[in-house]
Design a protein around this motif. Structure first.
Motif, mmCIF file in Angstrom:
data_model
loop_
_atom_site.group_PDB
_atom_site.id
_atom_site.type_symbol
_atom_site.label_atom_id
_atom_site.label_comp_id
_atom_site.label_asym_id
_atom_site.label_seq_id
_atom_site.Cartn_x
_atom_site.Cartn_y
_atom_site.Cartn_z
ATOM 1 N N ARG A 75 1.262 -1.042 -0.093
ATOM 2 C CA ARG A 75 0.081 -0.121 -0.092
ATOM 3 C C ARG A 75 1.127 0.571 -0.196
ATOM 4 O O ARG A 75 2.125 1.120 0.514
ATOM 5 C CB ARG A 75 -1.244 0.006 1.111
ATOM 6 N N GLY A 76 0.357 2.051 -0.779
ATOM 7 C CA GLY A 76 1.099 3.615 -0.822
ATOM 8 C C GLY A 76 1.648 4.079 -2.709
ATOM 9 O O GLY A 76 1.060 3.001 -2.289
ATOM 10 N N PRO A 77 2.137 4.603 -2.242
ATOM 11 C CA PRO A 77 2.720 5.350 -3.446
ATOM 12 C C PRO A 77 3.690 4.620 -4.318
ATOM 13 O O PRO A 77 3.940 3.945 -3.890
ATOM 14 C CB PRO A 77 4.178 6.562 -3.445
ATOM 15 N N VAL A 78 3.912 4.401 -6.116
ATOM 16 C CA VAL A 78 4.415 4.121 -6.345
ATOM 17 C C VAL A 78 6.574 4.001 -6.262
ATOM 18 O O VAL A 78 6.681 6.046 -6.734
ATOM 19 C CB VAL A 78 4.592 3.862 -8.412
ATOM 20 N N PRO A 79 6.866 3.433 -6.361
ATOM 21 C CA PRO A 79 8.564 3.790 -6.491
ATOM 22 C C PRO A 79 8.892 4.072 -7.889
ATOM 23 O O PRO A 79 8.854 3.553 -9.026
ATOM 24 C CB PRO A 79 8.876 2.496 -6.008
ATOM 25 N N LEU A 80 9.493 5.690 -7.890
ATOM 26 C CA LEU A 80 9.728 5.728 -9.274
ATOM 27 C C LEU A 80 11.218 5.303 -9.224
ATOM 28 O O LEU A 80 12.004 6.124 -9.981
ATOM 29 C CB LEU A 80 9.789 7.635 -8.985
ATOM 30 N N THR A 81 10.827 4.199 -9.773
ATOM 31 C CA THR A 81 12.120 3.619 -10.039
ATOM 32 C C THR A 81 12.945 3.944 -12.026
ATOM 33 O O THR A 81 11.730 5.205 -12.556
ATOM 34 C CB THR A 81 12.584 2.353 -10.175
ATOM 35 N N PRO A 82 14.184 4.064 -12.258
ATOM 36 C CA PRO A 82 14.583 4.658 -13.350
ATOM 37 C C PRO A 82 13.601 4.078 -14.515
ATOM 38 O O PRO A 82 13.268 4.055 -15.508
ATOM 39 C CB PRO A 82 16.006 3.826 -14.272
ATOM 40 N N ALA A 83 12.945 2.649 -14.209
ATOM 41 C CA ALA A 83 11.951 2.332 -15.418
ATOM 42 C C ALA A 83 10.649 3.145 -15.470
ATOM 43 O O ALA A 83 10.294 3.016 -16.627
ATOM 44 C CB ALA A 83 12.010 0.434 -15.964
ATOM 45 N N VAL A 84 10.464 3.450 -14.296
ATOM 46 C CA VAL A 84 9.071 3.842 -14.334
ATOM 47 C C VAL A 84 9.181 5.094 -15.091
ATOM 48 O O VAL A 84 8.208 5.924 -15.307
ATOM 49 C CB VAL A 84 8.481 3.807 -12.805
ATOM 50 N N ARG A 85 10.404 5.585 -14.467
ATOM 51 C CA ARG A 85 10.937 6.973 -15.176
ATOM 52 C C ARG A 85 10.658 7.666 -16.500
ATOM 53 O O ARG A 85 10.328 8.290 -17.331
ATOM 54 C CB ARG A 85 11.859 8.256 -14.668
ATOM 55 N N GLU A 86 11.586 6.161 -17.461
ATOM 56 C CA GLU A 86 11.877 6.467 -18.737
ATOM 57 C C GLU A 86 10.286 5.876 -18.991
ATOM 58 O O GLU A 86 10.263 6.491 -20.053
ATOM 59 C CB GLU A 86 12.477 4.710 -18.867
ATOM 60 N N ARG A 87 9.371 5.341 -18.360
ATOM 61 C CA ARG A 87 8.298 4.679 -19.363
ATOM 62 C C ARG A 87 7.497 6.171 -19.064
ATOM 63 O O ARG A 87 6.052 5.450 -19.668
ATOM 64 C CB ARG A 87 7.690 3.782 -19.248
ATOM 65 N N THR A 88 7.430 6.716 -18.427
ATOM 66 C CA THR A 88 6.339 7.876 -17.892
ATOM 67 C C THR A 88 6.786 9.326 -18.140
ATOM 68 O O THR A 88 6.460 10.395 -17.912
ATOM 69 C CB THR A 88 6.025 8.229 -16.894
ATOM 70 N N ALA A 89 8.001 9.268 -19.396
ATOM 71 C CA ALA A 89 9.028 10.760 -19.159
ATOM 72 C C ALA A 89 8.236 11.946 -20.210
ATOM 73 O O ALA A 89 8.159 12.495 -20.138
ATOM 74 C CB ALA A 89 9.856 10.087 -20.144
ATOM 75 N N ARG A 90 7.853 10.532 -20.899
ATOM 76 C CA ARG A 90 6.314 11.428 -21.929
ATOM 77 C C ARG A 90 5.228 12.747 -21.256
ATOM 78 O O ARG A 90 5.336 13.465 -21.772
ATOM 79 C CB ARG A 90 6.159 11.287 -23.228
ATOM 80 N N LEU A 91 5.185 12.439 -20.287
ATOM 81 C CA LEU A 91 3.991 13.095 -19.800
ATOM 82 C C LEU A 91 4.528 14.201 -19.062
ATOM 83 O O LEU A 91 3.863 14.976 -19.315
ATOM 84 C CB LEU A 91 3.163 11.960 -18.061
#
Length: 628
Positions: free
Chosen positions: A240-256
């Motif tokens: 439960r709680g926020p999503v960890p902002l891992t490198p892969a997460v940041r890469e896949r959401t960079a366009r946001l």
């Protein structure tokens, strides 16, 4: 480079004959990171494409969806040669084929040298240099070599490669996302022995969106940073709680975060904190309609059939919320009364599905978000989600939702009832069978359809409608084809456990052995998607998947005998016993020896409520009803 047993990775210093190239083009396998699971139909299709008169196949799909792992499993042990495209090598002629070709070679010579290879795997074909792409195309034209070509969707593809399927030289297999029930074993493969509860598995599956590499990184981050907590009263762990902002997460959401058009970032953030929102000509809740249209055109927002606006990917909202500062989050977050209204609307939509006898998966972002963030979930909403999951056959998920409601309201009768039902259908204890609000817990007199599931359709005569009545009539007449049709309708409407039971009953009713085998196979397939559900109608399906020797060994193992003791009793080697048990675990979907006793104890029962374990009282007066 994709590698398989026996291949050399050193470029040849001189030319050799074709047979020599074909023989040497095999290299060592990579060690698997996760156990291979699912994709059985795709695996068979790929293997068939490399045999007989077939000339090969092109496999496509987004990055991270397991294409390389799938084709690696498909060609394991076949002696298939393997090469792969390399980034930043577009100007190097035949760069991908360097391990298989002389240092200096023409296209004509390369085709002649490689035509002796029986099968060739070309991974990351979208990265091929022009010479390598032309070589692959020429090999596809020739009948000598069967090609297995892997391409990532969304990446620029050399024209010579795209022509493989657009020009109909090779058929194309476009991978779908790995279903939740097939990705769940990957998430459960915890080296520390911490199984995840179903709501956490669901959340990870939604966030990854089919990207297995992202799924693995998210799971690793949760474990590394201690974000998993024990679920009271179980052996499971939850996130439960926020999503960890891992490198892969940041890469896949960079366009946001790259959206800088007027009103775009504000619109995305507003949706992240308040989705779903209704669409209206003036813009929902004051959102910039022009910005919405641009974002929709770029696939970042989505309007559903009910006119509700959502972010296009579950990961996007989670990341935008996690990246927002406290002040921005405070400004954009819903007020408590707004959550109540949104949750009520969601409950009404889910209730309508049940009333329409259609329990196929429907988006429920408000409740999912409350659970994800660890916020209190109203007991009645949790019980509704538990009931919906149970009707779908997701019995472990049903229990998890019921526990979530009991966390908010420990004495909630509806959640107690749903937990008892879910545990009973999972083969667990029914310690809450007498909980308030749970009378009889599934007795045929309380739910006429329960009588059909227990094999006594006469008790439900005149008390069911629609597909449930069709099921009852077909079973009463022992009509195998009619039971198949009823099962198909149940499956189409999302009642997977009921469909599995109907197919199992059809298998027993069919006079044609082929039809019986087909029905039984379908029953087994659907039962595997029901999270370990155990009901009388499914009794006999489980061990029926095994050979006679496997059943014999499993039965002995279930009594507690060791492999050596079983080997001595049956005059077999210990290794043979171990191999049989391993095969049995795979077919049964069992995690190990500890699961065998509950599997082997499944036996058909007398007409009584196996879901509750209680003897049936006198049937009530007939009435029209649907499953509860």
């Amino acid at each position: 480079m994709t590698t398989f047993p026996g291949n050399t990775t050193t470029p040849y210093e001189h030319e050799r004959d074709k047979a020599s190239y074909a023989r040497d083009a095999v290299a060592p396998e990579p060690l698997p990171v996760w156990p291979f699971t699912g994709r059985e139909d795709e695996l068979r299709l790929i293997r068939r494409s490399l045999t007989g008169a077939r000339r090969g196949l092109v496999v496509t799909g987004p990055a991270g969806w397991g294409k390389t792992r799938l084709v690696t499993e498909a060609v394991r042990g076949t002696g298939c040669a393997g090469v792969a495209g390399t980034p930043q090598a577009h100007r190097m002629p035949f760069a991908a084929f360097a391990p298989l070709l002389p240092e200096s070679v023409t296209l004509h010579r390369a085709v002649r040298l490689l035509s002796g290879a029986r099968a060739l795997l070309v991974d990351d074909a979208h990265l091929l240099d022009d010479s390598s792409a032309a070589l692959v195309h020429q090999l596809a034209v020739r009948p000598d070599t069967r090609l297995l070509v892997v391409v990532t969707d969304g990446a620029p593809v050399p024209a010579a490669v795209s022509r493989l399927w657009t020009g109909e030289l090779l058929p194309r297999l476009a991978l779908e996302p790995l279903p939740r029930e097939e990705s769940a074993p990957l998430v459960a493969a915890d080296p520390d022995g911490r199984p995840l509860e179903p709501l956490t598995v669901d959340r990870l599956h939604r966030l990854a969106g089919g990207d297995l590499r992202l799924l693995r990184e998210l799971l690793g981050a949760l474990r590394e940073h201690g974000r998993l907590t024990r679920v009271p009263g179980t052996a499971e762990w939850a996130w439960r709680g926020p999503v960890p902002l891992t490198p892969a997460v940041r890469e896949r959401t960079a366009r946001l975060f790259a959206r800088t058009g007027p009103g775009e970032r504000e619109t995305l953030d507003r949706l992240a904190f308040a989705e779903p929102l209704p669409v209206n000509p003036q813009g929902p809740d004051g959102l910039d309609l022009a910005a919405l249209e641009r974002l929709e055109g770029d696939g970042l927002v989505h309007v559903d059939d009910q006119g509700m606006l959502r972010l296009a990917h579950a990961l996007h909202g989670s990341v935008l919320r996690a990246a927002a500062g406290r002040l921005r989050a405070r400004r954009l977050a819903r007020a408590p009364e707004e959550y109540g209204a949104a949750l009520a609307a969601e409950s009404a939509a889910l209730t309508a599905l049940i009333e329409q006898d259609d329990v196929r998966t429907a988006p429920a972002p408000v409740g999912d978000r409350l659970v994800a963030e660890g916020a209190p979930v109203p007991a009645e909403y949790a019980a509704l989600r538990a009931r919906l999951a149970r009707l779908r056959g997701e019995v472990r998920e049903a229990a998890a939702w019921a526990r979530e409601g009991l966390r908010t309201t420990p004495s909630g009768p509806s959640c107690q009832a749903e937990l008892a039902l879910a545990e009973a259908q999972s083969g667990g204890t029914t310690r809450m069978r007498n909980a308030p609000g749970a009378p009889h817990l599934g007795h045929p007199c309380h739910d006429p359809y329960e009588a059909v599931r227990l094999g006594t359709p006469e008790r439900a005569a005149g008390r069911l409608t629609g597909v449930f009545a069709d099921h009852a009539d077909a079973l009463a007449q022992a009509d195998g084809p009619a039971l198949d049709r009823a099962a198909g309708q149940l499956e189409q409407r999302g009642f997977l456990l009921f469909a599995a039971e109907a197919y199992a009953q059809a298998a027993a009713a069919h006079r044609d052995p082929g039809a019986a085998r087909t029905a039984r196979t379908r029953a087994i397939t659907l039962a595997r998607r029901c999270q370990g559900a155990r009901t009388p109608a499914l009794a006999g399906l489980v061990l029926g998947e095994l050979t006679a020797r496997q059943r014999q060994i499993v039965a002995l193992a279930a009594t507690g005998l060791s492999n050596r003791q079983i080997a001595e009793r049956l005059t077999l080697s210990v290794r043979t016993v171990g191999n049989h048990l391993y095969s049995a675990y795979t077919r049964l979907g069992a995690s190990g020896r500890t699961a065998l006793p509950r599997l082997t104890e499944l036996r058909p029962t007398e007409p009584r409520s196996a879901a509750s374990g209680l003897t049936e009282p006198r049937p009530a007066e007939p009435r029209e009803a649907r499953p509860v």
